[in-house]
Design a protein around this motif. Sequence first.
Motif, mmCIF file in Angstrom:
data_model
loop_
_atom_site.group_PDB
_atom_site.id
_atom_site.type_symbol
_atom_site.label_atom_id
_atom_site.label_comp_id
_atom_site.label_asym_id
_atom_site.label_seq_id
_atom_site.Cartn_x
_atom_site.Cartn_y
_atom_site.Cartn_z
ATOM 1 N N ALA A 97 0.838 -1.189 0.000
ATOM 2 C CA ALA A 97 0.000 0.000 0.000
ATOM 3 C C ALA A 97 0.874 1.240 0.000
ATOM 4 O O ALA A 97 1.988 1.228 0.529
ATOM 5 C CB ALA A 97 -0.906 -0.003 1.222
ATOM 6 N N VAL A 98 0.371 2.298 -0.617
ATOM 7 C CA VAL A 98 1.092 3.569 -0.647
ATOM 8 C C VAL A 98 0.234 4.611 0.065
ATOM 9 O O VAL A 98 -0.952 4.751 -0.237
ATOM 10 C CB VAL A 98 1.344 4.023 -2.103
ATOM 11 N N ARG A 99 0.853 5.332 1.002
ATOM 12 C CA ARG A 99 0.111 6.390 1.698
ATOM 13 C C ARG A 99 0.316 7.711 0.975
ATOM 14 O O ARG A 99 1.392 7.967 0.439
ATOM 15 C CB ARG A 99 0.634 6.507 3.143
ATOM 16 N N PRO A 100 -0.703 8.549 0.950
ATOM 17 C CA PRO A 100 -0.515 9.845 0.286
ATOM 18 C C PRO A 100 0.495 10.699 1.046
ATOM 19 O O PRO A 100 0.571 10.638 2.274
ATOM 20 C CB PRO A 100 -1.915 10.470 0.325
ATOM 21 N N GLY A 101 1.272 11.457 0.318
ATOM 22 C CA GLY A 101 2.238 12.345 0.952
ATOM 23 C C GLY A 101 3.370 11.620 1.644
ATOM 24 O O GLY A 101 4.006 12.169 2.542
ATOM 25 N N LYS A 102 3.607 10.375 1.220
ATOM 26 C CA LYS A 102 4.725 9.633 1.814
ATOM 27 C C LYS A 102 5.596 9.072 0.690
ATOM 28 O O LYS A 102 5.155 8.924 -0.448
ATOM 29 C CB LYS A 102 4.201 8.463 2.658
ATOM 30 N N VAL A 103 6.814 8.730 1.048
ATOM 31 C CA VAL A 103 7.691 8.095 0.077
ATOM 32 C C VAL A 103 7.734 6.610 0.391
ATOM 33 O O VAL A 103 8.057 6.213 1.504
ATOM 34 C CB VAL A 103 9.116 8.669 0.130
ATOM 35 N N MET A 104 7.350 5.821 -0.582
ATOM 36 C CA MET A 104 7.360 4.383 -0.385
ATOM 37 C C MET A 104 8.438 3.781 -1.274
ATOM 38 O O MET A 104 8.508 4.071 -2.470
ATOM 39 C CB MET A 104 6.000 3.821 -0.764
ATOM 40 N N CYS A 105 9.290 2.961 -0.677
ATOM 41 C CA CYS A 105 10.338 2.337 -1.468
ATOM 42 C C CYS A 105 9.962 0.922 -1.818
ATOM 43 O O CYS A 105 9.542 0.157 -0.946
ATOM 44 C CB CYS A 105 11.641 2.311 -0.678
ATOM 45 N N LEU A 106 10.115 0.595 -3.077
ATOM 46 C CA LEU A 106 9.949 -0.791 -3.489
ATOM 47 C C LEU A 106 11.356 -1.315 -3.708
ATOM 48 O O LEU A 106 12.060 -0.868 -4.608
ATOM 49 C CB LEU A 106 9.120 -0.845 -4.776
ATOM 50 N N ALA A 107 11.771 -2.238 -2.847
ATOM 51 C CA ALA A 107 13.148 -2.719 -2.918
ATOM 52 C C ALA A 107 13.159 -4.182 -3.314
ATOM 53 O O ALA A 107 12.218 -4.919 -3.050
ATOM 54 C CB ALA A 107 13.829 -2.541 -1.569
ATOM 55 N N LEU A 110 4.182 16.000 -13.485
ATOM 56 C CA LEU A 110 3.354 16.864 -12.647
ATOM 57 C C LEU A 110 2.275 17.573 -13.450
ATOM 58 O O LEU A 110 1.222 17.920 -12.938
ATOM 59 C CB LEU A 110 4.229 17.888 -11.930
ATOM 60 N N LEU A 111 2.533 17.790 -14.744
ATOM 61 C CA LEU A 111 1.553 18.451 -15.595
ATOM 62 C C LEU A 111 0.261 17.658 -15.684
ATOM 63 O O LEU A 111 -0.787 18.177 -16.023
ATOM 64 C CB LEU A 111 2.132 18.632 -16.996
ATOM 65 N N PHE A 112 0.339 16.367 -15.408
ATOM 66 C CA PHE A 112 -0.852 15.526 -15.490
ATOM 67 C C PHE A 112 -1.560 15.403 -14.143
ATOM 68 O O PHE A 112 -2.275 14.457 -13.907
ATOM 69 C CB PHE A 112 -0.471 14.130 -16.005
ATOM 70 N N ASN A 113 -1.308 16.356 -13.244
ATOM 71 C CA ASN A 113 -1.889 16.310 -11.910
ATOM 72 C C ASN A 113 -1.625 14.973 -11.230
ATOM 73 O O ASN A 113 -2.534 14.321 -10.738
ATOM 74 C CB ASN A 113 -3.397 16.556 -11.969
ATOM 75 N N ALA A 114 -0.390 14.562 -11.267
ATOM 76 C CA ALA A 114 -0.042 13.267 -10.715
ATOM 77 C C ALA A 114 -0.309 13.223 -9.212
ATOM 78 O O ALA A 114 -0.040 14.187 -8.495
ATOM 79 C CB ALA A 114 1.428 12.977 -10.994
ATOM 80 N N LYS A 115 -0.889 12.109 -8.764
ATOM 81 C CA LYS A 115 -1.063 11.895 -7.334
ATOM 82 C C LYS A 115 -0.051 10.879 -6.844
ATOM 83 O O LYS A 115 0.297 10.824 -5.678
ATOM 84 C CB LYS A 115 -2.474 11.393 -7.050
ATOM 85 N N LEU A 116 0.372 10.032 -7.768
ATOM 86 C CA LEU A 116 1.369 9.020 -7.424
ATOM 87 C C LEU A 116 2.421 9.016 -8.528
ATOM 88 O O LEU A 116 2.110 8.847 -9.703
ATOM 89 C CB LEU A 116 0.700 7.632 -7.340
ATOM 90 N N SER A 145 4.118 18.277 -0.665
ATOM 91 C CA SER A 145 2.955 18.874 -1.315
ATOM 92 C C SER A 145 1.822 17.856 -1.445
ATOM 93 O O SER A 145 0.816 18.129 -2.088
ATOM 94 C CB SER A 145 3.341 19.428 -2.681
ATOM 95 N N GLY A 146 1.998 16.675 -0.869
ATOM 96 C CA GLY A 146 0.905 15.713 -0.805
ATOM 97 C C GLY A 146 0.942 14.622 -1.855
ATOM 98 O O GLY A 146 0.050 13.783 -1.932
ATOM 99 N N ILE A 147 1.979 14.623 -2.688
ATOM 100 C CA ILE A 147 2.070 13.594 -3.722
ATOM 101 C C ILE A 147 2.752 12.361 -3.138
ATOM 102 O O ILE A 147 3.714 12.467 -2.381
ATOM 103 C CB ILE A 147 2.866 14.126 -4.933
#
Lengths: 495, 343
Positions: free
Chosen positions: A28-38, A158-164, A192-194
């Motif tokens: 799962a990915v939380r908004p406004g957090k950095v998630m690492c896939l290792a 970012l131009l595409f209003n990216a959320k993730l 900024s919430g991404i």
Amino acid sequence: MSEEYLLQMSGIHKSFSGVHALDDVNFAVRPGKVMCLAGENGCGKSTLVKIISGVYTRDAGTVTFEGKEITKITPAEATRLGIQVIYQDLSIFPNLTVRENLAINSEITAGVKLVNRKRWDATAKEALSKIGCQIDLDAKMGELSIADKQLVAICRALLFNAKLIIMDEPTTALTKKEVDALFTTVRQLRDSGIAIMFISHKTEEIFEISDDVCIMRNGKNVYSGKTADLTKKDFIYYLTGRELEDDHFIPTNISEEPVLQVKNMEMKGKLHDVSFELRKGEILGITGLLGSGRTELALALFGLAKPSGGEIILNGKSVKIPSPIAAQKLRIGYVPEDRLTEGLCLQQPIADNIALASLKRLSSGLGLLKKSSIAKEAAIWVDKFSIATDDPRKFASTLSGGNQQKIVLSKWLSNDLDVLILNGPTVGVDVGAKQDIHALVHELANEGLAVMIISDDLAEVVVNCSRVIVMKEGSIVGEMTGDAITEDNILEIIR
Amino acid sequence: MKLKEFARNNRYTTMLIGLLVLVLAFFSATKGKLFWQGSLWQGMMFQFPEYGCMTLGLMFAFISGHMDMSFVMLGNFSSIIAVKYMIANVEEGMANSQIGGIILTAIGIALAIAVVGGIINSLLVSRLNIPPVMATIAMQLVWQGFSTALTKGYALPGLPSLYTEIGHKALFGFLPVPLLIFIVLFLVAAFLLKYTVFGEKLYMLGTNKKAAQFSAINVHGMLMTSYILSAVFSCVGTLIMVSTMGSAKADYGISYTMRCILILVLAGVLPDGGMGKIRDVLLAILTIQCIATGVNLFPSMNTYYGSLIWGGLLIIVLIASTKMTDNGPKKLKAPKKTTQKVA
């Protein structure tokens, strides 16, 4: 389903003709957090990303985005949802300007047929302002540094209003300084919430940047949770399935006389007054930023770049090295920086790649090929390096990065060498293979080989080298031995 | 099971055998006995060695990842010089042994010119870094220009009959001399590619030139050898052609450039380099000759349709070959990637 997650995937399965690429993956990915896939190479990271971005279709499992279950993802649907992937190759147009690269996607989606420079300019400026970076809009994309290209790719996303935003191994080709700059941008986006999904296998980076981590091994996720709950040792255990220790290199067999001496080497605009010695049994590290002349120095010693002055002395004799053929005759081997373009013939068998530089020894007189000795030679190295293949007749392209690098090393080690130059020996190599490569290099050095490691991976330099030379703008600016070799000491002179 | 595995690992061979059977079946069905008459097949054995030899030569350039467009014109130029030499030196009433010596010298001269032409190609391409297609097209024009200037565009007849016999004689009544020459060249090429260090390096060089250079391979030397082989093999082809025609001319065999490319692509020897097997080239040559001969049996398909047939075939084969390489016909036993859903 909980609202606290932006993207939630559970029970994801995917197989390619019976081979499980993904087996019950949950994360799962939380908004406004950095998630690492290792995960090490070939563990299923890329497959997972391609499922999220809609390139592949999952066989089973549920995907929830912003609380809504999504049954079918297509690439267009993923973009609409606000999922953007920045691939390793960045998918840019190198022959177009920064402005054109930034504006082209939105122009195309908007279905505009005519070029309006003003509008393009506005789009591009808006994009850059999102992360406040300064890049010349008129510069040709291909002429930018990789770090700048990445920034442009991020702005475009970012131009595409990216959320993730998913970043596929973004740090592979960056220097330490550039990585720091990238991380600043990543944190800015996070604040900024991404949500950022960051794919990597570099331990230090993951601990530095991520809030959450998901570790994959052999298509399964073996850990997912907060990064803070994990120690580095646990992390490596989860990643590789074995306990690994950093084995420092302890030289036992350094010769009195230097095998290689470089005196006052000059190369116009690249090298200035470079002098050093290399003894048998030592591992000499040469480090410096990109453009510090470290690669040019290596190429000069391997006959691929022409020094304009200075002297190279090998075993007490002054020599000229006009070509790699001459270098090979002088028993110098070189493992290049970029294994895909310089090191390997990908669409040829593993065995043939290993034998490529020692065909003379492996053939009978009159240039007749002895296929059995090539097969034997390949078997020796597959065994010695535990190269992960069941048949050396398979193409080199079937292997992961780490195993491919082992092939390039084998190619040179099957020659009788005095000096081995390794340029970035473990770039893009997973932790397990990295350990194997380091261990073998230590062993070879203690058997009397003189080794030079050129690298900007400071951790690697510290662990493996008995002596380190730091280069800057084509000159040697520092040298250290033994316990004085620490990352901090190197960093102090490098910048 | 064994057969299935062979088919999977040798897609081009399988495909070519299938195609050859298909072609034979088609002409048997439409033309029946007319297609299976002995004289027709005897004729084929005389025809394909000309461009067969050229194809074998071009194969070396392709495997090294290069292109040679100049070989036919270079061959024509060298054979024109050879013919001029023969005409100038052979006099009436000479003994056969004397004429034989002159012919051998002429052939030697032609081959020497081919070697020079190959060296020029390789210098332009590997030292001056001119794109191979451009460099060799330019050289094609240069050689054609020399030939036209020397002959004013006319055919050069008047060859000694001892030489023209080569193109028409069958040894022991069944083995055409051109075919024998082709067999010898085929064996030489197969030996070079499969059993020598040169062949091994050529495939590796064709796959990745830079990696070959970083592996201490003499890239310039290898390319020079492959261009020389290309020129010499095709010069032999032109010498056969001249003997069959009974004269030399600046633009003989002009359509052979494309035909050779067609054959190689059909056989999976793509100009990207490092790919293809020589046995597939042999199968492709035979298939193309069957098509060429078979099509001639249809009275409505006169020679004016030649370009259309070969051009169309080349396009179809090129399209098919991109499909074949996408799946990686050379990838040994790699798992097939499918994106279809597993229910």
